[in-house]
Design an enzyme around this catalytic site. Sequence first.
Site, PDB file in Angstrom:
ATOM      1  N   LYS A 274      76.807  94.935  54.289  1.00  0.00           N
ATOM      2  CA  LYS A 274      76.569  95.460  55.632  1.00  0.00           C
ATOM      3  C   LYS A 274      77.201  96.845  55.716  1.00  0.00           C
ATOM      4  O   LYS A 274      78.396  96.999  55.518  1.00  0.00           O
ATOM      5  CB  LYS A 274      77.183  94.537  56.695  1.00  0.00           C
ATOM      6  CG  LYS A 274      77.223  95.155  58.110  1.00  0.00           C
ATOM      7  CD  LYS A 274      77.784  94.210  59.158  1.00  0.00           C
ATOM      8  CE  LYS A 274      77.994  94.935  60.494  1.00  0.00           C
ATOM      9  NZ  LYS A 274      78.516  94.052  61.554  1.00  0.00           N
ATOM     10  N   ASP A 279      79.958 101.034  64.708  1.00  0.00           N
ATOM     11  CA  ASP A 279      79.358  99.999  65.552  1.00  0.00           C
ATOM     12  C   ASP A 279      79.855 100.146  66.987  1.00  0.00           C
ATOM     13  O   ASP A 279      80.897  99.629  67.360  1.00  0.00           O
ATOM     14  CB  ASP A 279      79.704  98.605  65.004  1.00  0.00           C
ATOM     15  CG  ASP A 279      79.028  97.495  65.813  1.00  0.00           C
ATOM     16  OD1 ASP A 279      78.141  97.816  66.635  1.00  0.00           O
ATOM     17  OD2 ASP A 279      79.388  96.315  65.601  1.00  0.00           O
ATOM     18  N   LYS A 286      80.330  97.914  73.247  1.00  0.00           N
ATOM     19  CA  LYS A 286      81.615  97.235  73.099  1.00  0.00           C
ATOM     20  C   LYS A 286      82.573  97.695  74.195  1.00  0.00           C
ATOM     21  O   LYS A 286      82.652  98.875  74.509  1.00  0.00           O
ATOM     22  CB  LYS A 286      82.230  97.552  71.738  1.00  0.00           C
ATOM     23  CG  LYS A 286      81.551  96.835  70.592  1.00  0.00           C
ATOM     24  CD  LYS A 286      82.322  97.013  69.299  1.00  0.00           C
ATOM     25  CE  LYS A 286      81.589  96.350  68.150  1.00  0.00           C
ATOM     26  NZ  LYS A 286      81.470  94.886  68.288  1.00  0.00           N
ATOM     27  N   ASP A 297      83.036  99.226  59.945  1.00  0.00           N
ATOM     28  CA  ASP A 297      81.978  98.218  59.945  1.00  0.00           C
ATOM     29  C   ASP A 297      81.008  98.386  58.763  1.00  0.00           C
ATOM     30  O   ASP A 297      80.017  97.670  58.661  1.00  0.00           O
ATOM     31  CB  ASP A 297      81.224  98.261  61.279  1.00  0.00           C
ATOM     32  CG  ASP A 297      80.679  96.897  61.687  1.00  0.00           C
ATOM     33  OD1 ASP A 297      81.212  95.882  61.207  1.00  0.00           O
ATOM     34  OD2 ASP A 297      79.719  96.862  62.474  1.00  0.00           O
ATOM     35  N   ASP A 356      74.612  94.329  69.831  1.00  0.00           N
ATOM     36  CA  ASP A 356      75.880  94.319  69.093  1.00  0.00           C
ATOM     37  C   ASP A 356      75.864  93.296  67.950  1.00  0.00           C
ATOM     38  O   ASP A 356      76.774  93.264  67.132  1.00  0.00           O
ATOM     39  CB  ASP A 356      77.040  94.035  70.060  1.00  0.00           C
ATOM     40  CG  ASP A 356      78.383  94.452  69.504  1.00  0.00           C
ATOM     41  OD1 ASP A 356      78.407  95.138  68.452  1.00  0.00           O
ATOM     42  OD2 ASP A 356      79.413  94.100  70.111  1.00  0.00           O
ATOM     43  N   GLU A 358      74.177  93.414  65.282  1.00  0.00           N
ATOM     44  CA  GLU A 358      73.315  94.282  64.476  1.00  0.00           C
ATOM     45  C   GLU A 358      73.452  94.050  62.974  1.00  0.00           C
ATOM     46  O   GLU A 358      72.538  94.357  62.215  1.00  0.00           O
ATOM     47  CB  GLU A 358      73.618  95.753  64.807  1.00  0.00           C
ATOM     48  CG  GLU A 358      74.809  96.372  64.066  1.00  0.00           C
ATOM     49  CD  GLU A 358      76.150  95.730  64.374  1.00  0.00           C
ATOM     50  OE1 GLU A 358      76.264  95.069  65.434  1.00  0.00           O
ATOM     51  OE2 GLU A 358      77.075  95.857  63.559  1.00  0.00           O
ATOM     52  N   ARG A 360      73.510  91.343  61.132  1.00  0.00           N
ATOM     53  CA  ARG A 360      72.538  90.391  60.574  1.00  0.00           C
ATOM     54  C   ARG A 360      71.151  91.024  60.479  1.00  0.00           C
ATOM     55  O   ARG A 360      70.342  90.623  59.648  1.00  0.00           O
ATOM     56  CB  ARG A 360      72.533  89.109  61.425  1.00  0.00           C
ATOM     57  CG  ARG A 360      72.096  89.293  62.840  1.00  0.00           C
ATOM     58  CD  ARG A 360      72.563  88.163  63.754  1.00  0.00           C
ATOM     59  NE  ARG A 360      73.994  88.259  64.076  1.00  0.00           N
ATOM     60  CZ  ARG A 360      74.648  87.388  64.838  1.00  0.00           C
ATOM     61  NH1 ARG A 360      74.025  86.344  65.344  1.00  0.00           N
ATOM     62  NH2 ARG A 360      75.933  87.552  65.101  1.00  0.00           N
TER      63      ARG A 360
HETATM   64  N1  BES Z   1      81.077  94.455  63.664  1.00  0.00           N
HETATM   65  C1  BES Z   1      81.169  93.417  64.596  1.00  0.00           C
HETATM   66  C2  BES Z   1      82.127  92.304  64.172  1.00  0.00           C
HETATM   67  C3  BES Z   1      83.570  92.675  64.072  1.00  0.00           C
HETATM   68  C4  BES Z   1      84.428  92.430  65.123  1.00  0.00           C
HETATM   69  C5  BES Z   1      84.082  93.219  62.912  1.00  0.00           C
HETATM   70  C6  BES Z   1      85.760  92.756  65.021  1.00  0.00           C
HETATM   71  C7  BES Z   1      85.420  93.551  62.799  1.00  0.00           C
HETATM   72  C8  BES Z   1      86.263  93.318  63.863  1.00  0.00           C
HETATM   73  C9  BES Z   1      79.790  92.810  64.810  1.00  0.00           C
HETATM   74  O1  BES Z   1      78.716  93.655  64.667  1.00  0.00           O
HETATM   75  C10 BES Z   1      79.740  92.323  66.221  1.00  0.00           C
HETATM   76  O2  BES Z   1      79.756  93.125  67.093  1.00  0.00           O
HETATM   77  N2  BES Z   1      79.709  91.011  66.378  1.00  0.00           N
HETATM   78  C11 BES Z   1      79.645  90.422  67.644  1.00  0.00           C
HETATM   79  C12 BES Z   1      78.481  89.454  67.618  1.00  0.00           C
HETATM   80  C13 BES Z   1      78.093  88.939  68.950  1.00  0.00           C
HETATM   81  C14 BES Z   1      77.472  90.024  69.791  1.00  0.00           C
HETATM   82  C15 BES Z   1      77.119  87.820  68.712  1.00  0.00           C
HETATM   83  C16 BES Z   1      80.950  89.699  67.896  1.00  0.00           C
HETATM   84  O3  BES Z   1      81.480  89.096  66.953  1.00  0.00           O
HETATM   85  O4  BES Z   1      81.457  89.781  68.993  1.00  0.00           O
HETATM   86 ZN    ZN Z   2      78.999  95.282  63.461  1.00  0.00          ZN
HETATM   87 MN    MN Z   3      78.196  94.699  66.446  1.00  0.00          MN
END
Ligand code: BES
Ligand code: ZN
Ligand code: MN
Length: 504
Positions: A274, A279, A286, A297, A356, A358, A360
Amino acid sequence: MSLTTRLSIVALAIAGSTAANAATISFSNKLQDANTLVVFQAAEQNAELGFLDKDTRKQLSRAIKSQDFAGEYGSTLELLAPIDSDYERILLVGLGDTNVLGASEMAKLGGNIHAHLETKKAADVALAFDGIKGLLPNSELAAQFAHGANLRDYTFEVYKKEPNTFNISYHFDVENDQQAKEQYQQLAYIQQGVFLARDLTSEVASEMTPVDFANAAKQLEQYGVEVTILEPGQIKALGMGALEGVGRGSEHGSRLVVAHYKGSNDTPIALVGKGITFDSGGYSIKKGPSIARMKSDMAGAAAVLGTVKAMAVAKAEVNVVAVMGMAANMVSQYSIAPGDVLRTAEGLSVEVVNTDAEGRLVLSDAMWYARKHFKPEIMVDVATLTGSKIGAVGNEYSAIFSDDDYLIKEFTAAGKNVNENVWRLPLGYKEQLASDIADLQNLGKSGPGATTAATFLQHFAGDTRWVHLDIAGNALSLEPKNEVPAGGTGYGVRLLSEWILSSK
Ligand code: BES
Ligand code: ZN
Ligand code: MN
């Protein structure tokens, strides 16, 4: 900043951290003169001091007694050497129970003792490894200690006015110096991969766009790696609408970066990363301070590229390809909107309920590409995928998902050896990904987020043996710990390298 300026910053970062800062390491089969002497003691055993002169021995024995030094793992005792000694000071280091003293314990110890010596400004250090017992020969224990010290020594200094010029010279006294040198050389190759991953992860998002990352990957051509870069038009033409869609909000657009090191004629192992260079969350933006860490990310992409570099510089007899889905998840008039539907190359349409989620999306098309073009024996994807994973297993373990118990076993063993441990979480809750309008939605309706994300990815693994590593939280550390300094950690390079080399 122009593209060429950016490029030179990347090049500098790579040179600066791998060459200029490196500790100096040498092995021989006798104890060298130095400013600081490091002596080891196992738990509940007397230190073997026969190699020291009488006065030094006496002074050390008295210190051990008066301080009740018990050789506990990682404990230290420091004293001035006697006036006529070859050394100025002596550092006694506890090894703990030598029945459990293996590679990862030694690398950790090397990291911590390195940090200790740095604060003491000890620049010239001799270490008495000969005679030490553990699970490995002392030459190998010494090589692992040196590995840990050098991993900890890394700093990312691109933006510092004053670079850290303090450098420690280590002289290891081991039983078999030739063996130690060879072992360390192998570890030094892995280090080069780790340092590349750290450089890429620590670099700020404006200077590490998908284009910058692709250019950094191109630099691996000098090691015999074949690098292919697909631009947005090509990505779209091949039907990779999910990867293309995520990158639409940034002026740079998406890139698919492929780095293939073919060191054997085996069926390749595919590593899919990834690569979200920033992000923001997109329109599902966020909130809160965590957004400031989202330059990291792309750490999954950095880890798989670093692993390919490690294999290439080591000239390992393996066939490994990294496929990286690169995009910046930004807000603009061109960004995808929540509720949009994207078409993956696999043929499945995806409703983007949350922009968010993204990672996947870019991975689905990168996994498709890896399978279609390389027909890999095994596919491993690495991604900073979910906050939910951090809630479940924290920042030190990564979460591993697979239906293949054998691969889980191999990764668990590899992780233990290199101090990059994995913890298994389940796949499942498939029904939570059903969409009214498309074949899938990108957000699990309920159920554990790390699992629904992994299960989403499973749709794109087909019948290929597949492992998913969620490394959210592992990629960027706030505090130094053991052999890992603060900043980009390079997590995954040692795990993947160990797994590849030990399973071939
Ligand atoms: N890049 C983030 C996940 C992440 C969070 C990595 C904290 C490192 C530290 C990912 O893209 C994301 O935003 N995930 C969301 C998914 C949700 C919207 C289903 C999450 O985990 O909140
Ligand atoms: Zn991300
Ligand atoms: Mn994200």
